[in-house]
Every structure is written in C-alpha cells, then in structure tokens.
Write an enzyme that holds these catalytic residues in place. Structure first.
Site, PDB file in Angstrom:
ATOM      1  N   SER A  64      -9.984  -3.200  -8.923  1.00  0.00           N
ATOM      2  CA  SER A  64      -8.853  -2.764  -8.909  1.00  0.00           C
ATOM      3  C   SER A  64      -7.805  -3.871  -8.493  1.00  0.00           C
ATOM      4  CB  SER A  64      -9.010  -1.709  -8.010  1.00  0.00           C
ATOM      5  OG  SER A  64      -7.827  -0.868  -8.129  1.00  0.00           O
TER       6      SER A  64
ATOM      7  N   HIS B 289     -13.038   5.101 -10.874  1.00  0.00           N
ATOM      8  CA  HIS B 289     -12.502   4.017 -10.414  1.00  0.00           C
ATOM      9  C   HIS B 289     -13.431   3.631  -9.400  1.00  0.00           C
ATOM     10  CE1 HIS B 289      -9.211   1.243  -9.949  1.00  0.00           C
ATOM     11  NE2 HIS B 289      -9.207   1.351  -8.747  1.00  0.00           N
TER      12      HIS B 289
HETATM   13  C1  GTR Z   1      -3.690   1.751  -7.147  1.00  0.00           C
HETATM   14  C2  GTR Z   1      -3.133   1.245  -8.112  1.00  0.00           C
HETATM   15  C3  GTR Z   1      -3.601   0.456  -8.998  1.00  0.00           C
HETATM   16  C4  GTR Z   1      -4.982  -0.066  -8.643  1.00  0.00           C
HETATM   17  C5  GTR Z   1      -5.508   0.631  -7.316  1.00  0.00           C
HETATM   18  C6  GTR Z   1      -6.439   0.002  -6.459  1.00  0.00           C
HETATM   19  O1  GTR Z   1      -3.227   2.717  -6.242  1.00  0.00           O
HETATM   20  O2  GTR Z   1      -1.977   1.881  -8.650  1.00  0.00           O
HETATM   21  O3  GTR Z   1      -2.825  -0.489  -9.667  1.00  0.00           O
HETATM   22  O4  GTR Z   1      -4.697  -1.540  -8.196  1.00  0.00           O
HETATM   23  O5  GTR Z   1      -4.574   1.270  -6.328  1.00  0.00           O
HETATM   24  O6  GTR Z   1      -6.325  -1.255  -6.065  1.00  0.00           O
HETATM   25  O7  GTR Z   1      -7.226   0.388  -5.707  1.00  0.00           O
END
Ligand code: GTR
Length: 427
Positions: free
Chosen positions: A264, A405
């Site tokens: 991420s 995610h």
């Molecule tokens: C989210 C963000 C992403 C990603 C994520 C993370 O809120 O929009 O770009 O990086 O966080 O790092 O968990």
C-alpha cells in the site's frame, strides 16, 4: 463586518476542502477510463530514441528520476549518515532454533536533534549470509510475529482498537496482530531473512512536518520542505536506504540480495526506494495503487487529486499541479517502474482492491517492459492480464489474487518463488 467576512471565508474554505476530499466518487467503470497516450519510456523528453542501455543510463534514466524527484515524491535536501548503530537485543535460537533474531537501533544525531529507528531482523540459521526481504510495517515490529522478545516501539501510532493501539501508543495487545501478513516462519524456512521497521519511527504518518526526519534538514526558521522537496513517502524511502547502509555492515546478511518490499503506501515507498537506490536487488510492490504502480492517467479508483487531498504530506507539493490534471504528466507510473530495471520487480494486485486499480498496476508493469527488454530481461509479454491467482513470473512479475487490500500467505509464496528464480539464482 470584516470579522463576518473572515468567518464566512473560513467556513467556505472548510466546506471546499471537505467537499474536495470526501465528495469524490471513484470511477470503477472501465468504459469510462479516459483515452490517453502512454509516453514511451524509450523516447527522451526532447524526442530522442533510446536504443541501448548506455543511453538509457546516461540520458533517459536520469531525466525520469529527476522528474519523479522534483514533481512527485520530492528531493532529499541533503545527506545524513548513521551516527551510530547498536544491537540492543539478539538471540541465536529464536523461532524454535530456526532463526537468529536481532534488534538493532539506528541512531542519527544532528544539531542537537536525535532520531532513531529499530530494525527487527530474523535470519535463517542454516545460511551463513542470508538474502533478505526488507520492509516497513504499519503496526510496530512486535505486530509481525508472536514473539514476546520483540521490543514495542514507543513512537506515536494511529489509534486502532482492534490492533491494541490506544492513546497513540502500541501495547502488548498488538503483539502478533499482523503475523498473517508477514509469514515470518515461511520466509525463514525458505532460506530468507526478514528485516522490518515501524515506518512511523522515520516520520509519523501525519499531515505535519515538524517531527520525524524532515526537520533535520531545515535552515533557520524553515517549517516545511520546499515544493520540490520530500514528502513522507520520500522520507520513508530514505529510511530504507539508511537501513541498507546498516545491512551492508552486517556480516550475517548478503547485502547484494536485499529485496525491498512494501504494502500500500509502503508499497509506493518500496518502489521509490528501489528507484532511487540501486543497491536494492529486487523490489516488491504489494497493492501500491495510486502514486505507486498504478497508472495515474487512467483515473480509476484513487486519483492524484484525491490522494493529494486526503494525504497532503505524502508527496512533494509540486505534485498538486497534477490534481485533476493527470493528462499533463509527461510520464506516468510505468516510468517509475522502469527506473528499477534491470533489477527484478514484482507488482501484485488484489481482485477486490479496485481503489488501487489492478489493471492500472498491471499495465504500468507492461509498459515498463521495453526497458527491461533493452537489458535482455523478460517482463510482461502482453496487455492481457493473467487470470486471478495465476502469477506471471519473469524478471518483471505480476499477479492478481482473490481478496482485498492486504498481504497474504499466497502473496509471500509467490514473492519467494520469484526471489528464488530471479534474485538468488540469476545473480
Ligand atoms: C489509502 C490510500 C491508498 C493506500 C492505502 C494504504 O487510504 O488511499 O493510496 O496507500 O491508504 O496505505 O493503506
């Protein structure tokens, strides 16, 4: 009257920021992705064709690196070496005798300021010098493994009840909470070491610039980096390079085979670290999304405008000029991936992580491939994405797995297989 105008002005600007930040509706419809032209990574900004690796390294690579440094992540304003490092804890019989655990403090001193971060390392006992995965963690070193000896960072942490973080402090309750995403035993059993650091120790993930590493480079009275200077991602990437400075001194590590990993926002960080520091032998981007592996011009899921509004401290301020203006980018994120060539690169997506734009992540790897081919390396052969859970493993590797995610055991299994084939064997 003046006061009222001021009040109304403040109210309006709050409303405006709020609207910009939260009334954003992401596009998840492939047919609504705008038409755009992909910049050829092998044509320089002044239109010259780059025909060999020599020209790539002399002309194109530096200009792309410069573009990303000045306009996206921000330049590091100076140099700062490790003042001292100290092994604060170690045990040669960790994980039931399989691994050597080390906890090393890396300390920086400058003008009366001190900053330190702690590297937690597990090294396989059956290897003299281990290849190693290096990556930041989100929830403290003690969250990656159920090991009571891991020190709990006392740095600021974002509150998160389910991970045992309250009053902005980690607690015993966070021990091991992210172990499924780290798979320490699988890594050790496969002959790799792991080095991890809590990312907040380099720069707390907040929209401010008075703490962490940034102030170490301020001139008198300066309160934030200049518009072309580093945001948090570049600061975290800098920290990975300093960790590498240490790893090069550690005789238990094969420093020629350090693979930088991140998930991420930390995947964005791993990519920038890999681009800026060629000592990293391989790079893994796990669900890195916008500002990471995903093509910005697709504007699918998270966009440049949205990320700069929600996380104003992550990128250089210059990046704001591309808010709702992605088409003006002279190079997209495939240019960032190309900066890693010819070193092995793994880009991974997750089917339900549409916010990160899996297809955009895949296409960036595909469009970076021509640079790998210049070096005789194999990348992504076609624009067609592989099936879900069917990894495509070349020097540039890609998979999209089922689920959301996250980092899973499946992800690690592929990273290890790719590292065996592309980083360790091919070296
Ligand atoms: C989210 C963000 C992403 C990603 C994520 C993370 O809120 O929009 O770009 O990086 O966080 O790092 O968990």
């Amino acid at each position: 009257m003046k006061k009222l105008t001021l009040f109304l002005g403040i109210l309006l600007s709050f409303h405006f920021c709020y609207a910009q930040q939260f009334e954003f509706t992401p596009n998840y419809d492939e047919s609504k992705v705008p038409q755009f032209k992909i910049t050829n990574p092998l044509i320089s900004f002044n239109g010259r064709k780059i025909k060999n690796t020599k020209r790539w390294e002399k002309v194109r690579r530096p200009e792309l690196l410069n573009f990303f440094a000045n306009n996206v992540y921000g330049k590091v304003p100076g140099e700062l070496e490790i003042s001292k490092w100290e092994v604060v804890e170690e045990n040669a019989n960790a994980l039931n005798g399989k691994a050597h655990r080390k906890q090393v403090d890396i300390v920086f001193n400058k003008d009366g300021k001190t900053l330190f971060f702690n590297i937690l390392m597990y090294l396989p006992n059956n290897k003299e010098k281990a290849p190693l995965f290096l990556g930041y963690n989100f929830y403290g070193n003690h969250a990656v493994c159920q090991d009571v000896k891991i020190r709990i960072p006392d740095t600021w942490a974002r509150n998160n009840e389910s991970y045992g973080i309250s009053n902005n402090q980690f607690t015993e309750k966070s021990r091991g909470v992210r172990k499924d995403s780290w798979q320490v035993e699988k890594i050790i059993d496969s002959g790799y070491g792991l080095a991890t650091i809590y990312y907040g120790e380099i720069d707390p993930d907040n929209n401010d610039f008075y703490n962490g590493i940034h102030p170490f480079f301020y001139v008198d009275g300066q309160q934030r980096p200049a518009a072309n200077e580093w945001g948090a991602i570049a600061a975290w990437a800098w920290g990975l390079s300093r960790a590498m400075d240490y790893l090069e001194q550690d005789s238990d590590v094969d420093a020629t085979k350090v693979i930088v990993f991140g998930h991420s926002r930390l995947g964005k960080t791993a990519l920038w670290a890999g681009a800026t520091d060629e000592r990293f032998a391989g790079v893994i981007s796990n669900n890195s999304g916008c500002g990471g592996a995903a093509l910005s011009k697709r504007q699918y899921g998270e966009t440049v405008g949205r990320i700069n509004n929600a996380f104003p401290h992550w990128f250089a301020r210059n990046f704001i000029s591309y808010n709702k203006n992605e088409k003006a980018l002279p190079i997209d994120q495939h240019g960032l991936l190309a900066l890693i060539a010819p070193r092995p690169l793994y880009v991974a997506s997750a089917e339900d992580d549409r916010w990160a734009d899996p297809r955009g992540e895949f296409l960036a790897a595909y469009y970076a491939t021509s640079v790998y081919e210049l070096y005789g390396k194999k990348g992504i052969p076609s624009e067609e994405m592989p099936q879900v859970n069917q990894p495509l493993i070349n020097t540039v590797a890609y998979h999209i797995r089922t689920g959301g995610h996250d980092v899973t055991a499946f992800d690690w299994e592929q990273y290890i297989k790719w590292a065996d084939e592309q980083v360790v064997k091919n070296f």
